[in-house]
Design a protein around this motif. Sequence first.
Motif, PDB file in Angstrom:
ATOM      1  N   GLU A  96     -11.954 -18.368   6.046  1.00  0.00           N
ATOM      2  CA  GLU A  96     -12.464 -17.362   5.045  1.00  0.00           C
ATOM      3  C   GLU A  96     -13.809 -17.746   4.370  1.00  0.00           C
ATOM      4  N   LYS A  97     -13.876 -19.005   3.734  1.00  0.00           N
ATOM      5  CA  LYS A  97     -14.891 -19.445   3.383  1.00  0.00           C
ATOM      6  C   LYS A  97     -16.254 -19.223   4.063  1.00  0.00           C
ATOM      7  N   ILE A  98     -16.093 -19.653   5.150  1.00  0.00           N
ATOM      8  CA  ILE A  98     -17.238 -19.433   6.110  1.00  0.00           C
ATOM      9  C   ILE A  98     -17.712 -18.073   6.085  1.00  0.00           C
ATOM     10  N   GLU A  99     -16.758 -17.076   6.092  1.00  0.00           N
ATOM     11  CA  GLU A  99     -17.259 -15.753   6.437  1.00  0.00           C
ATOM     12  C   GLU A  99     -17.797 -15.179   5.223  1.00  0.00           C
ATOM     13  N   ILE A 100     -17.389 -15.635   3.727  1.00  0.00           N
ATOM     14  CA  ILE A 100     -17.944 -15.352   2.700  1.00  0.00           C
ATOM     15  C   ILE A 100     -19.348 -15.738   2.447  1.00  0.00           C
ATOM     16  N   LEU A 101     -19.509 -17.321   3.068  1.00  0.00           N
ATOM     17  CA  LEU A 101     -20.885 -17.749   2.946  1.00  0.00           C
ATOM     18  C   LEU A 101     -21.833 -16.915   3.618  1.00  0.00           C
ATOM     19  N   LEU A 102     -21.499 -16.452   5.039  1.00  0.00           N
ATOM     20  CA  LEU A 102     -22.540 -15.710   5.775  1.00  0.00           C
ATOM     21  C   LEU A 102     -22.524 -14.318   5.561  1.00  0.00           C
ATOM     22  N   GLU A 103     -21.584 -13.517   5.095  1.00  0.00           N
ATOM     23  CA  GLU A 103     -21.438 -12.190   4.979  1.00  0.00           C
ATOM     24  C   GLU A 103     -21.409 -11.756   3.668  1.00  0.00           C
ATOM     25  N   GLY A 104     -21.086 -12.684   2.569  1.00  0.00           N
ATOM     26  CA  GLY A 104     -20.767 -12.343   1.356  1.00  0.00           C
ATOM     27  C   GLY A 104     -19.454 -11.539   1.239  1.00  0.00           C
ATOM     28  N   GLU A 105     -19.325 -10.983  -0.063  1.00  0.00           N
ATOM     29  CA  GLU A 105     -18.099 -10.498  -0.341  1.00  0.00           C
ATOM     30  C   GLU A 105     -18.477  -9.110  -0.944  1.00  0.00           C
ATOM     31  N   SER A 106     -17.398  -8.288  -0.762  1.00  0.00           N
ATOM     32  CA  SER A 106     -17.683  -7.033  -1.341  1.00  0.00           C
ATOM     33  C   SER A 106     -17.924  -6.792  -2.994  1.00  0.00           C
ATOM     34  N   LEU A 107     -18.492  -6.074  -3.444  1.00  0.00           N
ATOM     35  CA  LEU A 107     -19.051  -6.314  -4.941  1.00  0.00           C
ATOM     36  C   LEU A 107     -18.494  -4.951  -5.608  1.00  0.00           C
ATOM     37  N   CYS A 108     -17.737  -5.081  -6.667  1.00  0.00           N
ATOM     38  CA  CYS A 108     -17.438  -3.865  -7.556  1.00  0.00           C
ATOM     39  C   CYS A 108     -18.566  -3.605  -8.586  1.00  0.00           C
ATOM     40  N   ILE A 109     -19.215  -2.573  -8.372  1.00  0.00           N
ATOM     41  CA  ILE A 109     -20.360  -2.222  -9.088  1.00  0.00           C
ATOM     42  C   ILE A 109     -20.093  -1.259  -9.971  1.00  0.00           C
ATOM     43  N   ILE A 110     -19.163  -0.465  -9.786  1.00  0.00           N
ATOM     44  CA  ILE A 110     -18.607   0.549 -10.797  1.00  0.00           C
ATOM     45  C   ILE A 110     -17.221   0.483 -11.249  1.00  0.00           C
ATOM     46  N   GLU A 111     -16.890   0.406 -12.416  1.00  0.00           N
ATOM     47  CA  GLU A 111     -15.551   0.194 -12.787  1.00  0.00           C
ATOM     48  C   GLU A 111     -15.330   1.067 -14.206  1.00  0.00           C
ATOM     49  N   ASP A 112     -14.168   2.055 -14.151  1.00  0.00           N
ATOM     50  CA  ASP A 112     -14.194   2.869 -15.388  1.00  0.00           C
ATOM     51  C   ASP A 112     -15.203   3.554 -15.746  1.00  0.00           C
ATOM     52  N   VAL A 149     -17.481   0.311  -4.664  1.00  0.00           N
ATOM     53  CA  VAL A 149     -17.513  -1.150  -4.069  1.00  0.00           C
ATOM     54  C   VAL A 149     -18.616  -1.084  -3.120  1.00  0.00           C
ATOM     55  N   LEU A 150     -19.540  -2.133  -3.300  1.00  0.00           N
ATOM     56  CA  LEU A 150     -20.456  -2.168  -2.212  1.00  0.00           C
ATOM     57  C   LEU A 150     -19.979  -3.185  -1.275  1.00  0.00           C
ATOM     58  N   GLU A 151     -19.780  -2.623  -0.062  1.00  0.00           N
ATOM     59  CA  GLU A 151     -19.326  -3.273   0.856  1.00  0.00           C
ATOM     60  C   GLU A 151     -20.254  -4.501   1.661  1.00  0.00           C
ATOM     61  N   THR A 152     -19.413  -5.273   2.298  1.00  0.00           N
ATOM     62  CA  THR A 152     -20.440  -6.299   2.909  1.00  0.00           C
ATOM     63  C   THR A 152     -21.521  -5.847   3.874  1.00  0.00           C
ATOM     64  N   ASP A 153     -21.255  -4.530   4.512  1.00  0.00           N
ATOM     65  CA  ASP A 153     -22.350  -3.937   5.482  1.00  0.00           C
ATOM     66  C   ASP A 153     -23.412  -3.119   4.760  1.00  0.00           C
ATOM     67  N   GLY A 154     -23.132  -3.244   3.537  1.00  0.00           N
ATOM     68  CA  GLY A 154     -24.187  -2.368   2.709  1.00  0.00           C
ATOM     69  C   GLY A 154     -23.914  -1.144   2.268  1.00  0.00           C
ATOM     70  N   SER A 155     -22.791  -0.498   2.721  1.00  0.00           N
ATOM     71  CA  SER A 155     -22.275   0.918   2.559  1.00  0.00           C
ATOM     72  C   SER A 155     -21.497   0.738   1.155  1.00  0.00           C
ATOM     73  N   LEU A 156     -21.455   1.993   0.621  1.00  0.00           N
ATOM     74  CA  LEU A 156     -20.911   2.481  -0.749  1.00  0.00           C
ATOM     75  C   LEU A 156     -19.648   3.084  -0.663  1.00  0.00           C
ATOM     76  N   SER A 157     -18.621   2.468  -1.108  1.00  0.00           N
ATOM     77  CA  SER A 157     -17.284   3.153  -0.926  1.00  0.00           C
ATOM     78  C   SER A 157     -16.941   3.625  -2.550  1.00  0.00           C
ATOM     79  N   ILE A 158     -16.589   4.667  -2.696  1.00  0.00           N
ATOM     80  CA  ILE A 158     -16.340   5.352  -4.176  1.00  0.00           C
ATOM     81  C   ILE A 158     -15.007   6.073  -4.163  1.00  0.00           C
ATOM     82  N   LEU A 159     -14.306   5.712  -5.392  1.00  0.00           N
ATOM     83  CA  LEU A 159     -12.924   6.259  -5.804  1.00  0.00           C
ATOM     84  C   LEU A 159     -13.172   7.155  -7.000  1.00  0.00           C
TER      85      LEU A 159
END
Length: 225
Positions: A96-112, A149-159
């Motif tokens: 998993e560390k290699i995956e995070i290193l190369l593709e990054g992690e999903s980022l929470c950019i809006i919360e509450d 959430v900003l996904e690893t492929d650059g798309s934005l997921s919204i709840l």
Amino acid sequence: MEILDIFIHDTTWDFILEIIIRCFFMFIFILFFLRLSGKRGIRQLSIFELAIILSLGSAAGDPMFMDDIPLIQAFVVMSTIIILYRLVTWAMMKNEKIEILLEGESLCIIEDGMMVIHDIKKGKYSHDEFFAEMRQQSVEHLGQIKVAVLETDGSLSILFYTEKETKWGLPLFPKDYKKSEYLSPETFYSCMNCGATQHLLHLEQECPRCQAKSWAKSLSTPHLH
């Protein structure tokens, strides 16, 4: 010209080894610079899909119009790139560390209903780009959003919040996203930098979350699904 020259020309085993070494380092360079470019530049494609397109496209292009490059060299290049691709994807599945290193992690950019400034900066988004992404999903203000959430492929997921849960939040459209010049004591205001929303004593009041001093009138309309 003999048929054999089209495929082999003056290629030696030493040069084939050199091609493999060159491919290895160029593949690493491509991944590195794509990783630095951020998620915006690879939207709709994974970082590896784009790396493969760039690598194979370059390898296939030159032999098409340069008569001193035999097809065997392009074949070696393309085969090496595919093998590297398979090895890297296998390594990502195993570690998993290699995956995070190369593709990054999903980022929470809006919360509450407020921006997570630290993660937005990690995603290399400016406010204008971020707001444009939100507007394209019919978001009028941040108070409509529970989590984005900003996904690893650059798309934005919204709840989204439900209609009853919708909060006062920072407007995203240019007509309303502007610094207030007059204070209404009963009105909610949102920090234009991070989205923190509250009543104000004066318009030069410092935001408790990010210490900015620019405020816009908040909105509370529910999201239209």
